[in-house]
Design a protein around this motif. Structure first.
Motif, PDB file in Angstrom:
ATOM      1  N   UNK A 209     -15.082 -27.320   5.091  1.00 60.17           N
ATOM      2  CA  UNK A 209     -15.554 -26.334   6.069  1.00 60.17           C
ATOM      3  C   UNK A 209     -14.399 -25.769   6.902  1.00 60.17           C
ATOM      4  N   UNK A 210     -13.520 -25.035   6.253  1.00 58.52           N
ATOM      5  CA  UNK A 210     -12.362 -24.428   6.912  1.00 58.52           C
ATOM      6  C   UNK A 210     -12.291 -22.951   6.543  1.00 58.52           C
ATOM      7  N   UNK A 211     -11.574 -22.188   7.344  1.00 58.35           N
ATOM      8  CA  UNK A 211     -11.441 -20.758   7.079  1.00 58.35           C
ATOM      9  C   UNK A 211     -10.761 -20.468   5.745  1.00 58.35           C
ATOM     10  N   UNK A 212      -9.629 -21.131   5.426  1.00 58.47           N
ATOM     11  CA  UNK A 212      -9.008 -20.831   4.130  1.00 58.47           C
ATOM     12  C   UNK A 212      -9.914 -21.148   2.946  1.00 58.47           C
ATOM     13  N   UNK A 213     -10.696 -22.229   3.032  1.00 54.20           N
ATOM     14  CA  UNK A 213     -11.532 -22.619   1.902  1.00 54.20           C
ATOM     15  C   UNK A 213     -12.732 -21.693   1.709  1.00 54.20           C
ATOM     16  N   UNK A 214     -13.236 -21.124   2.799  1.00 55.24           N
ATOM     17  CA  UNK A 214     -14.377 -20.216   2.697  1.00 55.24           C
ATOM     18  C   UNK A 214     -13.947 -18.776   2.438  1.00 55.24           C
ATOM     19  N   UNK A 215     -12.721 -18.446   2.811  1.00 56.88           N
ATOM     20  CA  UNK A 215     -12.259 -17.065   2.686  1.00 56.88           C
ATOM     21  C   UNK A 215     -12.375 -16.502   1.279  1.00 56.88           C
ATOM     22  N   UNK A 216     -11.990 -17.231   0.206  1.00 52.34           N
ATOM     23  CA  UNK A 216     -12.101 -16.638  -1.132  1.00 52.34           C
ATOM     24  C   UNK A 216     -13.520 -16.217  -1.496  1.00 52.34           C
ATOM     25  N   UNK A 217     -14.516 -16.979  -1.057  1.00 51.55           N
ATOM     26  CA  UNK A 217     -15.902 -16.629  -1.352  1.00 51.55           C
ATOM     27  C   UNK A 217     -16.291 -15.336  -0.637  1.00 51.55           C
ATOM     28  N   UNK A 218     -15.916 -15.231   0.658  1.00 53.74           N
ATOM     29  CA  UNK A 218     -16.260 -14.035   1.422  1.00 53.74           C
ATOM     30  C   UNK A 218     -15.557 -12.811   0.868  1.00 53.74           C
ATOM     31  N   UNK A 219     -14.272 -12.966   0.532  1.00 57.46           N
ATOM     32  CA  UNK A 219     -13.518 -11.848  -0.021  1.00 57.46           C
ATOM     33  C   UNK A 219     -14.074 -11.428  -1.373  1.00 57.46           C
TER      34      UNK A 219
END
Length: 447
Positions: A209-219
């Motif tokens: 649950x971190x920004x770098x780990x979730x970022x690829x999904x959002x992008x």
């Protein structure tokens, strides 16, 4: 007044920068030594594991063996944070030093580096086609190359090949990727997570649950991590694109039958479960490879981050900078040696670095075809999909501000009001990204 950071060199100037190097700098001959009187002592500062430090030591040794008027000493730290802390406490600044892109803003603000365009052009260095465009762009600010890219490690998915068998999945009629390098859909990723969880107490996937780990999904889903990629003032979890993506990924990433819950995570982190053969997939960078190779009985490979829409990932990028001072010319000569194919090959052979130098990244020195992962080319392919996030002044502060809310988003038990929690995440981020912002009563975060 707070200075705002972003990718301030637009893509057209970046391409112009590459073209000027490629056309004006074609001589690959070794540069003439900088004029000096007596012996000049230089310091190279790096951070990383013992294997990475050993690779840099070999570069220093080879340089010292042939240099006539310069001797270089290596100084090393375990992490970039440890290196920054030492320098902040007054440790002498190295003449040439490794920097993580996340620290580039503070380096430039503190005037700790010398721009490289003219220094490299004077030495006839051509790399227009030899370096990943993303890596060049990562260190291009104010119409100049601030530091020379050294490594660019995209986030990928590591998977246990004993728990996830794509051939068997296809025989069972489950969606499975045909070519790892070409990537996979989120449906294929979800099917793999379920497949890995089919027996015993195994779990299929755990995403931190971190920004770098979730970022690829959002992008990948067509959204952005921030409200503005040039001048971010908040995160953008509550945007319509991101809410749609969260609606797709959360049913999988929160499913207690396929992912680790809070009680399990209290006993060990996802990497512990993965190394124990109890977890099918985790996200990570290239630096995991040497550690995973040492685990008896663990067979693993890599896949790109799954595609909710289009291909996307984020990554860790590092570069070599030159400090201002009286030995800039000699430091530039050393930099040329450090970025040579021979030197970069030594770094690639450590097993945990993805070289920004494309010729070395595509060679067996990096791909290491006789070792796991079998599809190391996934790292190179993912570099082409890597998005450079805006440079944020206080990364640690942002993580602290939104971390508990991200944990609630992915790990809390029960029904989650995704839209309301997304608004709270965005609002919490403003305390770091836009501390002067004051919400109106109508803008209060949804409870």
């Amino acid at each position: 007044m707070r200075r705002r950071w972003s990718r301030r060199l637009a893509i057209v100037p970046v391409l112009a920068l590459l073209a000027s190097f490629a056309t004006a700098c074609q001589d690959d001959a070794d540069p003439e030594p900088a004029p000096s009187t007596g012996t000049v002592d230089l310091t190279l500062g790096v951070f990383g594991s013992s294997a990475v430090v050993a690779a840099y030591q070999s570069m220093v040794d080879s340089y010292n063996a042939t240099a006539k008027s310069v001797q270089v000493k290596l100084r090393s730290w375990p992490t970039n944070a440890a290196m920054n802390a030492a320098l902040d406490k007054g440790a002498p600044a190295p003449d040439v030093y490794l920097v993580a892109r996340e620290d580039l803003a503070s380096v430039i603000d503190a005037k700790r580096n010398v721009p490289l365009f003219d220094l490299l052009a004077d030495r006839n260095i051509s790399y227009g086609d030899d370096y990943a465009q993303t890596a060049i762009e990562a260190f291009s600010v104010d119409d100049d190359l601030q530091c020379m890219p050294s490594a660019v490690s995209p986030m990928v998915i590591y998977y246990n090949t004993d728990l996830i068998d794509f051939d068997d999945m296809r025989e069972l009629g489950l969606p499975a990727p045909a070519d790892p390098v070409e990537g996979w859909t989120f449906d294929e990723f979800s099917a793999a997570a379920t497949y890995a969880s089919r027996a015993g107490d195994n779990r299929g996937v755990s995403i931190s649950p971190t920004l770098p780990s979730l970022a690829p999904f959002l992008l990948s889903g067509g959204g952005s991590l921030y409200d503005d990629d040039s001048d971010p003032r908040s995160l953008a979890f509550s945007s319509s694109d991101n809410l749609d993506t969260l609606g797709t990924i959360l049913p999988v990433l929160r499913d207690a039958t396929v992912t680790l819950d809070e009680d399990q995570l209290a006993e060990g982190d996802p990497l512990d479960y993965f190394e124990a053969g109890k977890l099918g997939m985790i996200e990570g960078y290239r630096d995991l490879v040497p550690e995973l190779r040492k685990v008896d009985g663990l067979d693993f490979d890599v896949m790109p981050m799954p595609q909710v829409g289009g291909p996307a990932t984020v990554g860790e990028v590092s570069g070599l900078c030159i400090a201002p001072g009286e030995h800039v010319q000699q430091a530039a000569d050393l930099l040329v040696h450090l970025i040579s194919d021979e030197s970069t090959q030594a770094l690639a052979e450590s097993g945990e670095v993805v070289p920004a130098n494309l010729s070395v990244a595509r060679s067996d020195a990096f791909l290491q075809p006789d070792q796991e992962p079998a599809h190391a080319g996934v790292f190179n392919a993912s570099v082409d999909q890597l998005a450079l996030l805006p440079l944020v002044d206080d990364v640690a502060g942002l993580d602290d501000a939104v971390g508990p809310l991200l944990s609630e988003l992915l790990l809390s038990v029960g029904v989650v009001n995704t839209a309301g929690l997304a608004e709270q995440i965005d609002e919490a981020s403003r305390s770091v990204l836009d501390p002067d912002y004051t919400p109106s009563p109508s803008e209060s975060p949804t409870s």
